[in-house]
Motif scaffolding. Structure first.
Motif, PDB file in Angstrom:
ATOM      1  N   CYS A  48       0.835  -1.203   0.000  1.00 30.43           N
ATOM      2  CA  CYS A  48       0.000   0.000   0.000  1.00 30.43           C
ATOM      3  C   CYS A  48       0.866   1.247   0.000  1.00 30.43           C
ATOM      4  CB  CYS A  48      -0.882   0.038   1.248  1.00 30.43           C
ATOM      5  SG  CYS A  48      -2.134  -1.235   1.299  1.00 30.43           S
ATOM      6  N   ILE A  49       0.253   2.332  -0.426  1.00 33.57           N
ATOM      7  CA  ILE A  49       0.847   3.646  -0.247  1.00 33.57           C
ATOM      8  C   ILE A  49      -0.039   4.404   0.731  1.00 33.57           C
ATOM      9  CG2 ILE A  49       1.980   3.768  -2.497  1.00 33.57           C
ATOM     10  CD1 ILE A  49      -0.360   5.608  -3.404  1.00 33.57           C
ATOM     11  N   VAL A  50       0.532   5.428   1.313  1.00 34.77           N
ATOM     12  CA  VAL A  50      -0.211   6.326   2.195  1.00 34.77           C
ATOM     13  C   VAL A  50      -0.256   7.657   1.472  1.00 34.77           C
ATOM     14  CG1 VAL A  50      -0.268   7.460   4.433  1.00 34.77           C
ATOM     15  CG2 VAL A  50       0.645   5.123   4.233  1.00 34.77           C
ATOM     16  N   SER A  51      -1.476   8.182   1.303  1.00 36.49           N
ATOM     17  CA  SER A  51      -1.584   9.457   0.591  1.00 36.49           C
ATOM     18  C   SER A  51      -2.492  10.429   1.326  1.00 36.49           C
ATOM     19  CB  SER A  51      -2.084   9.241  -0.842  1.00 36.49           C
ATOM     20  OG  SER A  51      -3.410   8.783  -0.841  1.00 36.49           O
ATOM     21  N   VAL A  52      -2.237  11.690   1.067  1.00 42.86           N
ATOM     22  CA  VAL A  52      -3.070  12.783   1.574  1.00 42.86           C
ATOM     23  C   VAL A  52      -3.349  13.705   0.400  1.00 42.86           C
ATOM     24  CG1 VAL A  52      -2.228  12.765   3.955  1.00 42.86           C
ATOM     25  CG2 VAL A  52      -1.047  14.153   2.251  1.00 42.86           C
ATOM     26  N   ASN A  53      -4.388  14.498   0.539  1.00 40.31           N
ATOM     27  CA  ASN A  53      -4.633  15.463  -0.526  1.00 40.31           C
ATOM     28  C   ASN A  53      -4.548  16.881   0.008  1.00 40.31           C
ATOM     29  OD1 ASN A  53      -7.432  15.091   0.589  1.00 40.31           O
ATOM     30  ND2 ASN A  53      -7.929  16.516  -1.036  1.00 40.31           N
ATOM     31  N   ILE A  54      -4.423  17.782  -0.930  1.00 41.63           N
ATOM     32  CA  ILE A  54      -4.336  19.206  -0.629  1.00 41.63           C
ATOM     33  C   ILE A  54      -5.697  19.816  -0.919  1.00 41.63           C
ATOM     34  CG2 ILE A  54      -3.254  21.389  -1.301  1.00 41.63           C
ATOM     35  CD1 ILE A  54      -0.781  19.799  -2.085  1.00 41.63           C
ATOM     36  N   THR A  55      -6.130  20.705  -0.046  1.00 44.93           N
ATOM     37  CA  THR A  55      -7.388  21.394  -0.277  1.00 44.93           C
ATOM     38  C   THR A  55      -7.205  22.885   0.003  1.00 44.93           C
ATOM     39  OG1 THR A  55      -9.779  21.253   0.123  1.00 44.93           O
ATOM     40  CG2 THR A  55      -8.367  21.077   2.040  1.00 44.93           C
ATOM     41  N   SER A  56      -8.022  23.671  -0.599  1.00 42.84           N
ATOM     42  CA  SER A  56      -7.907  25.126  -0.489  1.00 42.84           C
ATOM     43  C   SER A  56      -8.418  25.636   0.855  1.00 42.84           C
ATOM     44  CB  SER A  56      -8.726  25.804  -1.592  1.00 42.84           C
ATOM     45  OG  SER A  56      -8.287  25.386  -2.849  1.00 42.84           O
ATOM     46  N   VAL A  57      -7.741  26.650   1.355  1.00 42.83           N
ATOM     47  CA  VAL A  57      -8.224  27.345   2.540  1.00 42.83           C
ATOM     48  C   VAL A  57      -9.485  28.099   2.142  1.00 42.83           C
ATOM     49  CG1 VAL A  57      -7.733  29.233   4.143  1.00 42.83           C
ATOM     50  CG2 VAL A  57      -5.957  27.536   3.630  1.00 42.83           C
TER      51      VAL A  57
END
Length: 140
Positions: A48-57
């Motif tokens: 598996c990989i571990v991922s996160v996403n970016i979101t706008s303020v």
């Protein structure tokens, strides 16, 4: 600035990025660590990989201030954004790799080593991240 070649095979290494559709928007996901095995999390013998996403303020939602990303820290960032640790995830390595390499997901320019370190450090200061991730990654 590093650019992405469409001819290179995408390997899902730490710092690699990809765009995936979430609802009606495409989001940038960042691979945090090299592919690994997480049998205690229900993934058995699958890497598996571990991922996160970016979101706008946004003024309309609470933000996680553990890792604020400013314009210039990655070519995709056009305004102040943050890492959405609340949605950190384990994802099947082969599946994501195949989706990126087949065009289902879109390749993106990797993050710098400095930004990757900043994002990983945020795991341990975020009050939004599920606690189990702090325990799992304390020795990474």
């Amino acid at each position: 600035m590093q650019t992405v070649s469409l001819n290179d095979s995408w390997e899902a290494k730490a710092g690699d990025c990809y765009f995936s559709q979430v609802g009606n928007k495409e989001h940038l996901f960042i691979v945090l660590f090299e592919p690994d095995f997480y049998p205690n999390e229900g993934y058995g013998k699958r890497a598996c990989i571990v991922s996160v996403n970016i979101t706008s303020v946004s003024q309309y939602k609470a933000i996680d201030e553990a890792c604020i990303i400013e314009v210039g820290e990655h070519e995709f960032i056009k305004h102040t954004s943050y890492i959405y640790y609340e949605k950190i995830q384990f994802v099947d390595y082969e599946h994501v790799k195949q989706c990126v390499n087949s065009g289902v997901y879109r390749k993106a320019t990797p993050v710098s080593a400095t930004l990757l370190d900043k994002i990983i450090a945020g795991i341990f200061t975020s009050s939004f991240i599920p606690r189990k991730f702090k325990v799992i990654f304390k020795d990474k």
